[in-house]
Design an enzyme around this catalytic site. Structure first.
Site, short mmCIF file in Angstrom:
data_model
loop_
_atom_site.label_atom_id
_atom_site.label_comp_id
_atom_site.label_asym_id
_atom_site.label_seq_id
_atom_site.Cartn_x
_atom_site.Cartn_y
_atom_site.Cartn_z
N GLY A 1 -2.06 -52.44 48.37
CA GLY A 1 -2.60 -53.55 49.16
C GLY A 1 -4.06 -53.79 48.88
O GLY A 1 -4.79 -54.32 49.72
N GLN B 1 -7.30 -58.04 52.61
CA GLN B 1 -8.62 -57.94 53.26
C GLN B 1 -9.15 -56.51 53.27
O GLN B 1 -10.25 -56.21 52.79
CB GLN B 1 -8.53 -58.44 54.71
CG GLN B 1 -9.77 -58.14 55.53
CD GLN B 1 -9.62 -58.45 57.01
OE1 GLN B 1 -10.14 -59.43 57.47
NE2 GLN B 1 -8.92 -57.60 57.77
N ASP C 1 4.83 -52.48 42.91
CA ASP C 1 5.37 -53.21 44.06
C ASP C 1 6.08 -52.20 44.95
O ASP C 1 6.74 -51.27 44.44
CB ASP C 1 6.37 -54.27 43.54
CG ASP C 1 6.72 -55.28 44.61
OD1 ASP C 1 7.21 -54.86 45.69
OD2 ASP C 1 6.48 -56.47 44.38
N SER D 1 -0.22 -49.91 63.19
CA SER D 1 -0.76 -51.11 63.84
C SER D 1 -0.66 -51.06 65.35
O SER D 1 0.32 -50.56 65.91
CB SER D 1 0.02 -52.32 63.34
OG SER D 1 -0.24 -53.44 64.13
N GLU E 1 0.10 -53.45 67.01
CA GLU E 1 1.28 -54.25 67.33
C GLU E 1 2.45 -53.33 67.76
O GLU E 1 3.35 -53.75 68.47
CB GLU E 1 1.64 -55.07 66.09
CG GLU E 1 2.65 -56.16 66.29
CD GLU E 1 2.20 -57.38 67.10
OE1 GLU E 1 0.97 -57.56 67.31
OE2 GLU E 1 3.06 -58.13 67.55
N TYR F 1 8.03 -56.94 62.37
CA TYR F 1 6.88 -56.30 61.73
C TYR F 1 6.58 -54.95 62.41
O TYR F 1 6.48 -53.91 61.75
CB TYR F 1 5.65 -57.23 61.85
CG TYR F 1 4.33 -56.57 61.54
CD1 TYR F 1 3.85 -56.54 60.23
CD2 TYR F 1 3.56 -55.97 62.54
CE1 TYR F 1 2.63 -55.92 59.94
CE2 TYR F 1 2.35 -55.35 62.26
CZ TYR F 1 1.89 -55.33 60.95
OH TYR F 1 0.69 -54.72 60.67
N ARG G 1 -10.49 -62.41 55.62
CA ARG G 1 -9.21 -62.43 56.33
C ARG G 1 -8.31 -63.51 55.75
O ARG G 1 -8.78 -64.61 55.41
CB ARG G 1 -9.50 -62.72 57.80
CG ARG G 1 -8.28 -62.67 58.72
CD ARG G 1 -7.62 -61.34 58.71
NE ARG G 1 -7.08 -60.97 60.01
CZ ARG G 1 -6.00 -60.21 60.16
NH1 ARG G 1 -5.34 -59.73 59.11
NH2 ARG G 1 -5.60 -59.87 61.37
#
Ligand code: NAP
Ligand code: G4F
Length: 340
Positions: A8, A12, A58, A125, A127, A148, A184
């Site tokens: 990644g 960001q 990947d 996260s 989340e 997610y 971002r």
């Protein structure tokens, strides 16, 4: 010289983390997917001037990850790659599961197969806390509502906590609350707001359409958050940490703050889907479009990062208004520059 692999790296956090690790004397390898656009200018510059290495790979492709471990021979692996957009994960749920759970498992498993002493950071996260009332900390219950977050939580339980307890592996989760910056992605709400308002100010766009204006997030500055990732891996034992500012604001408050930085205060009228924000000429510049509503929403996040302060000595210094100002000015300045 210590070696680090960042998945990644084109995102960001990846670009900021690459800079921090290069500054700290690391040999840094970034996993990049083959995309038509290629790595950003910032990363190309880090490659040319500071020796950042790129490896194609990947998270869908275990052979590419095995090869990446062979080339990078990392002492530390930072798994930041993910399908990171919560809203999109409702529309493409299998991809979220495939990348954020199975893909994370492939990265962590291959890293440990290559060298069982590798120290691994997994991007978990806030989340994952979902509907658990705030403030949320490391002891709070997880109650994910999005594909997610469900995938992130499964990766956290199985490959972070599970591998640590069952295999004695050094794997940490950073449970990061929202963090933003001029880097971002443009489809996250903060950047969408600053970029759209800057365009409206310059007459390049008429209106900003948003979803739920009432949801609250704990927004910090990404550049400070990536420092916490590295600090976590410097400890003798692996543990999980919440990283947050402890302050929350609504999406509406973010709009107000960005609009006032750009010198065009917003006057709100109406409610629900009919709520609009007008400029001082009475023109509607912000409206609600239900297409941006999520079928299940996380409405209230604010983190308690006292463990990170106590153990890592980490605390944020950039305030909400400084962050909004930095982002709005960066978007405005860039639009002006590119028009010249
Ligand atoms: P981001 O800007 O969206 O970057 C996501 C990265 O993942 C990109 O480099 C993307 O590559 C890569 N990626 C996606 N699918 C991939 C795949 N199949 N194989 C390899 N790479 C893949 O995300 P971010 O904001 O930097 O966040 C970094 C991590 O922290 C993510 O895991 C995110 O879920 C998590 N997180 C973020 C926040 C936040 O507020 N920013 C908070 C908590 C957790 P391309 O450039 O090729 O698309
Ligand atoms: O900016 P967002 O898309 O970020 P969200 O869903 O909080 O996810 C981000 O933070 C998570 C950490 O908590 C990360 F794990 C994740 O990878 C990502 O970085 O949306 C923030 C809030 C949501 O409640 C959303 O419903 O803003 C609300 N919102 C309102 N209008 C909108 C919009 N979000 C987006 N993206 N676009 C809108 O027009």
């Amino acid at each position: 010289m210590k070696r680090a692999l960042i998945t990644g790296v084109t995102g960001q956090d990846g670009s900021y983390l690459a800079e921090v690790l290069l500054d700290r004397g690391y040999d840094v390898y970034g996993l990049v997917r083959r995309t038509s656009g290629g790595p950003s200018d910032i990363l190309e510059q880090l490659h040319r001037t500071r020796g950042l290495h790129f490896i194609y790979g990947d998270l869908h492709d275990v052979a590419s990850l095995r090869r990446a471990m062979e080339i990078a021979k990392p002492d530390e692996v930072y798994n930041l790659a993910s399908q990171s957009h919560v809203g999109v994960s409702f529309e493409v749920p299998e991809d979220a599961w495939e990348v954020n759970y199975l893909g994370a498992g492939r990265v962590i498993t291959e890293a440990l197969k290559a060298n069982k002493a590798t120290r691994i950071y997994q991007a978990s996260s806030s989340e994952m806390f979902g509907t658990t009332p705030p403030p949320q900390n490391e002891l709070s219950a997880f109650a994910p509502v999005s594909p997610y977050a469900q995938a992130k939580l499964r990766a956290h339980k199985e490959y972070v906590v599970g591998y640590r307890e069952d295999k004695g592996a050094y794997v940490c989760s950073g449970i990061l609350f929202n963090h933003e910056s001029p880097r971002r992605g443009k489809h996250f709400v903060t950047r969408k707001i600053t970029l759209s308002l800057a365009k409206i100010k310059l007459g390049l766009q008429e209106r900003l359409e948003l979803g739920n204006l009432n949801v609250k997030r704990d927004w910090g500055y990404a550049k400070e958050y990536v420092v916490a990732m590295h600090t976590m891996l410097e400890r003798d034992s692996a543990e999980d940490f919440v990283i947050a500012t402890g302050v929350q604001h609504s999406v509406r408050e973010f709009v107000d703050a960005a609009a006032s930085v750009l010198g065009m205060p917003v006057l709100w009228e109406g409610s629900g889907v009919d709520e609009v924000g007008k400029n001082k000429k009475g023109e509607v510049i912000v409206s609600v479009n239900p297409k941006f509503f999520r079928s299940r929403e996380v409405s209230d996040l604010v983190g308690d990062a006292s463990k990170a302060k106590r153990i890592l000595g980490w605390e944020p210094s950039v305030s909400f208004s400084e962050l909004v100002s930095m982002m709005a000015k960066a978007d405005y300045d860039e639009l002006v520059r590119s028009a010249q």
